[in-house]
Design an enzyme around this catalytic site. Structure first.
Site, PDB file in Angstrom:
ATOM      1  N   ARG A  61      26.482  49.375  45.058  1.00  0.00           N
ATOM      2  CA  ARG A  61      25.907  48.352  44.157  1.00  0.00           C
ATOM      3  C   ARG A  61      26.953  47.613  43.319  1.00  0.00           C
ATOM      4  NH1 ARG A  61      22.064  52.522  43.110  1.00  0.00           N
ATOM      5  NH2 ARG A  61      20.310  52.297  44.548  1.00  0.00           N
ATOM      6  N   LYS A  78      31.519  33.552  43.494  1.00  0.00           N
ATOM      7  CA  LYS A  78      30.597  33.343  44.618  1.00  0.00           C
ATOM      8  C   LYS A  78      31.134  34.088  45.830  1.00  0.00           C
ATOM      9  CE  LYS A  78      28.386  28.893  43.741  1.00  0.00           C
ATOM     10  NZ  LYS A  78      28.232  27.505  44.238  1.00  0.00           N
ATOM     11  N   GLU A 111      39.900  20.030  47.724  1.00  0.00           N
ATOM     12  CA  GLU A 111      39.181  20.645  46.592  1.00  0.00           C
ATOM     13  C   GLU A 111      39.861  20.293  45.259  1.00  0.00           C
ATOM     14  OE1 GLU A 111      36.233  22.117  46.826  1.00  0.00           O
ATOM     15  OE2 GLU A 111      36.081  23.141  48.763  1.00  0.00           O
ATOM     16  N   LYS A 125      37.715  24.680  36.729  1.00  0.00           N
ATOM     17  CA  LYS A 125      36.702  25.578  37.289  1.00  0.00           C
ATOM     18  C   LYS A 125      36.363  26.689  36.295  1.00  0.00           C
ATOM     19  CE  LYS A 125      34.768  27.911  41.114  1.00  0.00           C
ATOM     20  NZ  LYS A 125      34.669  28.101  42.546  1.00  0.00           N
ATOM     21  N   GLU A 184      25.161  29.097  38.314  1.00  0.00           N
ATOM     22  CA  GLU A 184      24.774  27.772  38.811  1.00  0.00           C
ATOM     23  C   GLU A 184      23.330  27.399  38.452  1.00  0.00           C
ATOM     24  OE1 GLU A 184      26.573  26.656  42.656  1.00  0.00           O
ATOM     25  OE2 GLU A 184      24.813  25.433  43.018  1.00  0.00           O
ATOM     26  N   ARG A 211      27.367  23.932  36.988  1.00  0.00           N
ATOM     27  CA  ARG A 211      28.214  24.432  38.080  1.00  0.00           C
ATOM     28  C   ARG A 211      27.907  23.716  39.395  1.00  0.00           C
ATOM     29  NH1 ARG A 211      30.106  30.586  39.730  1.00  0.00           N
ATOM     30  NH2 ARG A 211      31.251  29.917  41.566  1.00  0.00           N
ATOM     31  N   ASN A 223      29.738  21.248  43.709  1.00  0.00           N
ATOM     32  CA  ASN A 223      29.339  21.065  45.106  1.00  0.00           C
ATOM     33  C   ASN A 223      29.448  19.613  45.559  1.00  0.00           C
ATOM     34  OD1 ASN A 223      28.680  23.810  45.400  1.00  0.00           O
ATOM     35  ND2 ASN A 223      26.719  23.463  44.384  1.00  0.00           N
ATOM     36  N   HIS A 229      29.755  18.761  49.177  1.00  0.00           N
ATOM     37  CA  HIS A 229      29.519  19.972  49.959  1.00  0.00           C
ATOM     38  C   HIS A 229      28.238  19.925  50.784  1.00  0.00           C
ATOM     39  CE1 HIS A 229      32.907  21.415  47.755  1.00  0.00           C
ATOM     40  NE2 HIS A 229      32.809  22.639  48.243  1.00  0.00           N
ATOM     41  N   HIS A 246      29.020  20.905  54.343  1.00  0.00           N
ATOM     42  CA  HIS A 246      28.468  22.109  54.980  1.00  0.00           C
ATOM     43  C   HIS A 246      27.696  21.753  56.240  1.00  0.00           C
ATOM     44  CE1 HIS A 246      28.561  24.896  51.181  1.00  0.00           C
ATOM     45  NE2 HIS A 246      29.740  24.665  51.683  1.00  0.00           N
ATOM     46  N   HIS A 255      36.922  23.749  56.284  1.00  0.00           N
ATOM     47  CA  HIS A 255      36.071  23.515  55.110  1.00  0.00           C
ATOM     48  C   HIS A 255      36.597  22.358  54.247  1.00  0.00           C
ATOM     49  CE1 HIS A 255      33.313  24.424  51.855  1.00  0.00           C
ATOM     50  NE2 HIS A 255      34.336  24.462  51.014  1.00  0.00           N
TER      51      HIS A 255
HETATM   52  P1  NAD Z   1      40.638  30.442  55.589  1.00  0.00           P
HETATM   53  O1  NAD Z   1      40.394  31.635  54.786  1.00  0.00           O
HETATM   54  O2  NAD Z   1      40.046  30.384  56.960  1.00  0.00           O
HETATM   55  O3  NAD Z   1      42.217  30.215  55.712  1.00  0.00           O
HETATM   56  C1  NAD Z   1      42.708  29.144  56.472  1.00  0.00           C
HETATM   57  C2  NAD Z   1      43.736  29.601  57.505  1.00  0.00           C
HETATM   58  O4  NAD Z   1      44.974  29.847  56.859  1.00  0.00           O
HETATM   59  C3  NAD Z   1      43.391  30.886  58.237  1.00  0.00           C
HETATM   60  O5  NAD Z   1      43.778  30.759  59.577  1.00  0.00           O
HETATM   61  C4  NAD Z   1      44.246  31.938  57.537  1.00  0.00           C
HETATM   62  O6  NAD Z   1      44.540  33.020  58.369  1.00  0.00           O
HETATM   63  C5  NAD Z   1      45.476  31.137  57.221  1.00  0.00           C
HETATM   64  N1  NAD Z   1      46.262  31.581  56.074  1.00  0.00           N
HETATM   65  C6  NAD Z   1      45.792  31.922  54.857  1.00  0.00           C
HETATM   66  N2  NAD Z   1      46.797  32.105  54.015  1.00  0.00           N
HETATM   67  C7  NAD Z   1      47.938  31.917  54.690  1.00  0.00           C
HETATM   68  C8  NAD Z   1      49.304  31.941  54.343  1.00  0.00           C
HETATM   69  N3  NAD Z   1      49.711  32.115  53.092  1.00  0.00           N
HETATM   70  N4  NAD Z   1      50.225  31.735  55.326  1.00  0.00           N
HETATM   71  C9  NAD Z   1      49.802  31.480  56.600  1.00  0.00           C
HETATM   72  N5  NAD Z   1      48.533  31.395  56.983  1.00  0.00           N
HETATM   73  C10 NAD Z   1      47.605  31.611  56.027  1.00  0.00           C
HETATM   74  O7  NAD Z   1      40.145  29.120  54.870  1.00  0.00           O
HETATM   75  P2  NAD Z   1      40.158  28.594  53.357  1.00  0.00           P
HETATM   76  O8  NAD Z   1      40.277  27.133  53.482  1.00  0.00           O
HETATM   77  O9  NAD Z   1      41.100  29.339  52.513  1.00  0.00           O
HETATM   78  O10 NAD Z   1      38.707  28.960  52.827  1.00  0.00           O
HETATM   79  C11 NAD Z   1      37.553  28.392  53.368  1.00  0.00           C
HETATM   80  C12 NAD Z   1      36.390  29.290  53.046  1.00  0.00           C
HETATM   81  O11 NAD Z   1      36.239  29.380  51.636  1.00  0.00           O
HETATM   82  C13 NAD Z   1      35.072  28.796  53.580  1.00  0.00           C
HETATM   83  O12 NAD Z   1      34.389  29.870  54.168  1.00  0.00           O
HETATM   84  C14 NAD Z   1      34.327  28.310  52.361  1.00  0.00           C
HETATM   85  O13 NAD Z   1      32.947  28.414  52.491  1.00  0.00           O
HETATM   86  C15 NAD Z   1      34.855  29.248  51.320  1.00  0.00           C
HETATM   87  N6  NAD Z   1      34.751  28.732  49.958  1.00  0.00           N
HETATM   88  C16 NAD Z   1      34.181  29.535  49.019  1.00  0.00           C
HETATM   89  C17 NAD Z   1      34.090  29.121  47.717  1.00  0.00           C
HETATM   90  C18 NAD Z   1      33.546  30.044  46.671  1.00  0.00           C
HETATM   91  O14 NAD Z   1      33.325  29.607  45.544  1.00  0.00           O
HETATM   92  N7  NAD Z   1      33.354  31.296  46.978  1.00  0.00           N
HETATM   93  C19 NAD Z   1      34.569  27.856  47.341  1.00  0.00           C
HETATM   94  C20 NAD Z   1      35.154  27.056  48.314  1.00  0.00           C
HETATM   95  C21 NAD Z   1      35.246  27.506  49.626  1.00  0.00           C
HETATM   96  N1  GLY Z   2      32.819  26.000  45.092  1.00  0.00           N
HETATM   97  C1  GLY Z   2      31.636  25.816  44.336  1.00  0.00           C
HETATM   98  C2  GLY Z   2      31.443  26.848  43.280  1.00  0.00           C
HETATM   99  O1  GLY Z   2      32.223  27.750  43.115  1.00  0.00           O
HETATM  100  O2  GLY Z   2      30.459  26.791  42.581  1.00  0.00           O
END
Ligand code: NAD
Ligand code: GLY
Length: 368
Positions: free
Chosen positions: A124, A146, A188, A230, A240, A244, A248, A251, A255, A273
């Site tokens: 949990r 998130k 972003e 942020k 949210e 917040r 988006n 997005h 998405h 993304h």
């Molecule tokens: P990702 O995690 O897929 O990373 C992108 C690529 O870079 C991958 O191939 C990874 O292996 C590589 N990589 C990462 N760090 C590296 C480094 N230092 N050196 C070499 N390669 C490296 O993608 P992302 O763009 O980081 O994240 C996208 C995800 O984040 C999506 O799933 C999206 O929905 C999510 N997201 C979440 C939030 C949230 O608030 N939780 C906000 C925005 C995005």
């Molecule tokens: N990336 C949108 C949020 O964190 O709310």
């Protein structure tokens, strides 16, 4: 003089975002974030070979008696699944993780979201320390709690809010990041200027070249300012219920593009993304102008900046506007009253708008 910048997240969940070079080796910083005897490093198969050993050594230096395991998933958005989530829980079980254990999310947003969700659910809720290694994760996904995995039906449909115990962003790790992923993170960064601060957009316009070439000072400043925007929002509205949602911006469109392309992430033909969000922000700006809510000159300004940063600004060819609209109806930003969008009134000032007619959205998707 310390090179670590600290941004504080306040409110119900209090934690520090530490930003600086070589933090993966900073045992004092990690020690401060650890409580128990067990740590599971979750990473992907691009990041783990580069950085997992270093993080493990740092954890051992911080807590010599710590039991540490590593769970590595294949890289990519298509791995942010319930199946991988279950495997992360199995890894916690195999480690014998107790309620004071920590998950160390070492990677981009995919790893951060998946590992954070596993931490949210194990017994949990146990600690997660977000250790973002992409620019996108440093400026957005590692902050604010998130967590989620995707379903074939849509992105991030299963998840929870679970604030990290700490965020440790080692800017040196960006040196190995592929250029395409750096640009995705810049989308972003631009978002914060678009929704909160037109002056930040002006700064980004002057720094575009420095950011694209990985200039340390420019990147650190962009990360710290983004985290500051942020942190302020998630401090005031962690779940949210209100403002917040402005984060988006772009997005709902983005998405839908990602889901329609089957989450093939950084595959050659599909958008990741950040790229999808770049297109989505231009669509949101165009929709704002089409509804008479914002000047089209601001759309052009946004589009020009994104293009200078090497980001796409049009919907990929071959995606059906009707299918994208159907995807948007399943997005978390839709509600019983219909589609809701984050639109802007001008650069730096965004607003949530409900009841946008489908026809207007389709016109924008069709480039009219
Ligand atoms: P990702 O995690 O897929 O990373 C992108 C690529 O870079 C991958 O191939 C990874 O292996 C590589 N990589 C990462 N760090 C590296 C480094 N230092 N050196 C070499 N390669 C490296 O993608 P992302 O763009 O980081 O994240 C996208 C995800 O984040 C999506 O799933 C999206 O929905 C999510 N997201 C979440 C939030 C949230 O608030 N939780 C906000 C925005 C995005
Ligand atoms: N990336 C949108 C949020 O964190 O709310």
């Amino acid at each position: 003089m310390s090179t670590i910048r600290t941004v504080k997240v306040d409110g119900e969940a209090r934690y520090d975002i530490s930003i600086g070079p070589n933090l993966l080796g900073d045992s004092a910083l990690f020690a401060h974030a650890l409580r128990g005897r067990h740590a599971l490093i979750v990473s992907d198969d691009n990041v783990a070979p580069l950085y997992a050993d270093r993080v493990e050594a740092t954890l051992r230096a911080a807590r010599p008696a710590m039991e540490i395991a590593c769970f590595v998933i294949p890289a990519g958005e298509q791995e942010k699944t319930l199946a991988r989530f279950c495997q992360a829980l199995d890894a916690l079980a195999a480690l014998g993780a107790t309620r004071d254990a920590a998950v160390i999310a070492l990677g981009g947003g995919v790893v951060g979201d998946l590992a954070g969700f596993a931490a949210a659910c194990w017994m949990r809720g146990i600690d997660v320390v977000q250790v973002p290694t992409t620019l996108l994760a440093m400026v957005d996904s590692s902050v604010g709690g998130k967590t989620a995995v995707d379903l074939p039906a849509g992105k991030n449909l299963v998840g929870s809010f679970h604030a990290p115990r700490a965020v440790i962003a080692d800017t040196t790790s960006l040196r190995t990041l592929p250029e395409r992923e750096l640009r995705a993170g810049l989308a972003e960064v631009v978002k914060y200027g678009a929704i909160f601060d037109a002056e930040f957009l002006t700064w980004l316009e002057t720094q575009a070249q420095a950011l694209l070439t990985g200039d340390d000072a420019a990147l650190s400043e962009a990360i710290a300012r983004s985290c500051h925007y942020k942190a302020e929002v998630v401090t005031r509205d962690p779940y949210e219920h209100g403002e917040r949602a402005l984060l988006n911006f772009g997005h709902t469109f983005g998405h839908a593009i990602e889901a329609e392309q089957g989450y093939s992430g950084s595959g050659r033909d599909a958008m990741n993304h950040g790229e999808a969000v770049a297109v989505g922000m231009v669509m949101a700006a165009r929709l704002s102008a089409a509804l008479g809510r914002a000047p089209s000159s601001d759309t052009q300004r946004l589009q020009a900046l994104l293009q200078r940063l090497g980001l796409p600004t049009v919907v990929p060819a071959g995606l059906d506007p009707e299918a994208l609209l159907a995807r948007m109806r399943l997005d978390k930003k839709a509600d019983a009253a219909g589609l809701r969008f984050v639109l802007w009134e001008r650069a730096g000032q965004a607003k949530v708008v409900s009841g946008v007619p489908d026809g207007r959205v389709l016109d924008v998707l069709r480039g009219r």
